[in-house]
Structures are given as C-alpha cells and as structure tokens.
Design a protein around this motif. Structure first.
Motif, PDB file in Angstrom:
ATOM      1  N   SER A   1       0.779  -1.261   0.023  1.00 55.61           N
ATOM      2  CA  SER A   1       0.069  -0.013   0.048  1.00 55.61           C
ATOM      3  C   SER A   1       0.715   1.245  -0.104  1.00 55.61           C
TER       4      SER A   1
ATOM      5  N   TYR B   1      -4.504   4.110  -1.117  1.00 51.99           N
ATOM      6  CA  TYR B   1      -4.625   2.768  -0.377  1.00 51.99           C
ATOM      7  C   TYR B   1      -4.460   2.556   1.368  1.00 51.99           C
ATOM      8  N   ASP B   2      -4.749   1.795   2.041  1.00 55.64           N
ATOM      9  CA  ASP B   2      -5.012   1.775   3.449  1.00 55.64           C
ATOM     10  C   ASP B   2      -3.534   1.131   3.814  1.00 55.64           C
ATOM     11  N   GLU B   3      -2.510   2.186   4.198  1.00 58.12           N
ATOM     12  CA  GLU B   3      -1.347   1.614   4.700  1.00 58.12           C
ATOM     13  C   GLU B   3      -1.432   0.770   5.822  1.00 58.12           C
TER      14      GLU B   3
ATOM     15  N   MET C   1      -2.940  -1.843   6.387  1.00 60.28           N
ATOM     16  CA  MET C   1      -3.214  -3.104   5.979  1.00 60.28           C
ATOM     17  C   MET C   1      -1.991  -3.818   5.421  1.00 60.28           C
ATOM     18  N   LYS C   2      -1.320  -4.265   6.361  1.00 61.15           N
ATOM     19  CA  LYS C   2       0.119  -4.693   5.902  1.00 61.15           C
ATOM     20  C   LYS C   2       0.078  -6.216   5.699  1.00 61.15           C
TER      21      LYS C   2
ATOM     22  N   GLU D   1      -5.432  -5.266   0.976  1.00 64.99           N
ATOM     23  CA  GLU D   1      -5.572  -3.969   0.881  1.00 64.99           C
ATOM     24  C   GLU D   1      -6.190  -3.494  -0.524  1.00 64.99           C
ATOM     25  N   ASP D   2      -6.117  -4.391  -1.577  1.00 63.14           N
ATOM     26  CA  ASP D   2      -6.691  -3.912  -2.655  1.00 63.14           C
ATOM     27  C   ASP D   2      -8.185  -4.397  -2.660  1.00 63.14           C
TER      28      ASP D   2
ATOM     29  N   GLU E   1     -10.041  -4.079   0.061  1.00 65.12           N
ATOM     30  CA  GLU E   1     -10.571  -2.807   0.805  1.00 65.12           C
ATOM     31  C   GLU E   1     -10.590  -1.662  -0.237  1.00 65.12           C
TER      32      GLU E   1
ATOM     33  N   SER F   1      -8.186  -9.951   8.218  1.00 64.00           N
ATOM     34  CA  SER F   1      -8.082  -8.684   7.393  1.00 64.00           C
ATOM     35  C   SER F   1      -9.425  -8.772   6.823  1.00 64.00           C
TER      36      SER F   1
END
Length: 286
Positions: A72, A168-170, A172-173, A177-178, A180, A221
C-alpha cells in the motif's frame, strides 16, 4: 485515445528475479502513452540495478526508492509522483498482455460512470504459457465485492478514484488492501467493468504474500474490511448473515470430516502413548 497518459506502478520487494518479465510486458504494450514507475520498497536484492537498466533503456520507465512500508505504501508513493490520468498497479512478478491498455483504456474514456476496468486472469507458474487456473470475475458495483474480491489488484482505474479515498490503506500490511480499496472506491458510486478476455497473468508461487494472507491472516483482514465499511454490510444484513452462517457451517463440516477420517484416527492412536508419558513426567507438582 493515445492522448491519455497511463501511470503503471510496479512495487518491488525481493522480486528482482521476476522484474524483467513484468517490465517487458509493459514495454510490449501496443498503447504507447504510458509511464512506468518502479518503486523499490526497501528491497535488499538487486532491484535498484535492474530498475536503472530499464530506465536507461526507455525514458518512460522511472525509478523511486523508499524505505520498506508494504504494498500500500509503495503504491501510494508511486502514484503520488505519477502524471497519468489513469493508474495501473502491477506487481513485480506478474505480466499483462500486449493489448491490455489498448483494450481497457477506451472503456474508461467512453463511460464516465466507470471508475475501474478489469479483465479475466490466467494463473501461471514458470511462464505465461504454463497456466493452471482461469479466473472469470463478475459484477459491476460494490454489492458484488462484499464477500468476494472480484477485482485483481492489476485493474485500471481513474486517478481521481485514488484521490477520493485517500489512497490505499497503509495499515493493511497483512494483505487484502486492494480488496478494501475497491470497496472504498465503488461505495462512492463508481462502477466497474470486466472485459471478458484473458489479458492479465498472475504468477502463482508456493510462497507469496497472498498465500500467507489466506493461510494466516484471512479472518483478521476480512474482519477489518467489514468493520471499516460496516454501513455496507448493515445495508446488506440479511445476505451478510446468510454468508456468515454458511461459512460457519462449512468450517464445522470440514472439521468433522477431518475428525472422522481414517488418517486422523490412526494419528490419534499413534500419539496417545506419548500423551500419557507426557502427563506422567511433566505433570506439575503440588
């Protein structure tokens, strides 16, 4: 049509050995108005030297180096310096058909209600000719994305969509994330479209971030996505409960099948003596 600039964002972390194939698929595009930003996400391998060779080969390739922050963070960093009207994320180990942009760009140009355009996907191992699975997503809006991610990360979208959702929501590691990101975009009224052609090639590896996500972080997640966009799941409450209890039942059935299997029963018999011995020698004194 060639007047529209497309920014292709290629994050790379420990995948320099695949980078050549990915960048070659970009260079082979029949649609020529693109820039490709290779983002070195603090990779310890030779990503930098390979990226610089491609930048020397064609001025449309650009290079950005940053500290490791995850996909992200890498995508956001690349998009922040991009000049294109449309964005295409492309992982360093995947490839696109030579006509990918030629086929997808006109879709966004012809329909202002579309925020995202995607296509069918072939999963491959060693090369794009060696495919093992075909993915044919469907749908057109957020309702189709709530329980299954219908859009691969490598889908073409308007930069305006990225700006609207603040990227992108950083946080979400651990993956998804894609998924979302697509929900965040489409819940704002943007539609998506699937081109019914196999134009994207996804490298299926035994060890990959997606495999790790599905194996170890799927529930957490997904829970994060549900809570972040809870208004959508509340709006679709009846169907949400149907999906939830279906999955619970599937999990329970699978667990019972394992317990009733011959392999499980044999394994239980084999380990029983060891459990008895363990209790005798390691039972806590009072």
């Amino acid at each position: 049509m060639m007047s529209v600039q497309v920014s292709i964002i290629v994050p790379c972390y420990n995948q320099a050995h695949f980078l050549k194939d990915s960048l070659q698929s970009v260079l082979d595009q029949t649609y020529s108005r693109w820039e490709c930003i290779i983002v070195n996400d603090g990779s310890p391998d030779d990503t930098e030297s390979i990226a610089q060779k491609w930048c020397a080969l064609d001025s449309r390739f650009k290079y950005l180096k940053k500290e490791n922050g995850g996909p992200s963070s890498a995508r956001n960093a690349g998009i922040q310096i991009s000049e294109g009207d449309f964005i295409l994320p492309l992982d360093a180990d995947d490839c696109i058909s030579s006509v990918f942009l030629e086929k997808l760009v006109p879709q966004l140009l012809d329909d202002e209600s579309l925020g995202v355009v995607s296509c069918y996907t072939k999963f491959f191992s060693k090369n794009v000719e060696n495919t093992s699975f075909n993915l044919k997503p469907r749908g057109a809006n957020w309702i189709y994305l709530l329980y299954v991610n219908q859009l691969v990360a490598t889908s073409l979208y308007r930069k305006k969509c990225w700006e609207e959702v603040d990227g992108y929501d950083e946080s979400m590691k651990k993956g998804f994330e894609d998924w979302e990101f697509w929900i965040a975009v489409t819940k704002r009224g943007w539609n998506y479209k699937i081109i019914q052609e196999f134009l994207f090639f996804y490298r299926k590896a035994k060890r990959s971030r997606q495999v790790d996500t599905i194996t170890n972080h799927f529930e957490t997640s997904r829970e994060y996505i549900c809570k972040k966009h809870k208004e959508l799941y509340i709006q679709d409450f009846d169907n949400c409960m149907t999906v939830l209890f279906f999955e619970l039942n599937e999990h329970r059935t699978s667990k019972m099948e394992i317990k009733n299997s011959l392999e499980y029963k044999i394994g239980k018999m084999i380990t029983k003596p060891f459990k008895i011995i363990s209790k005798l020698f390691f039972y806590p004194k009072v």
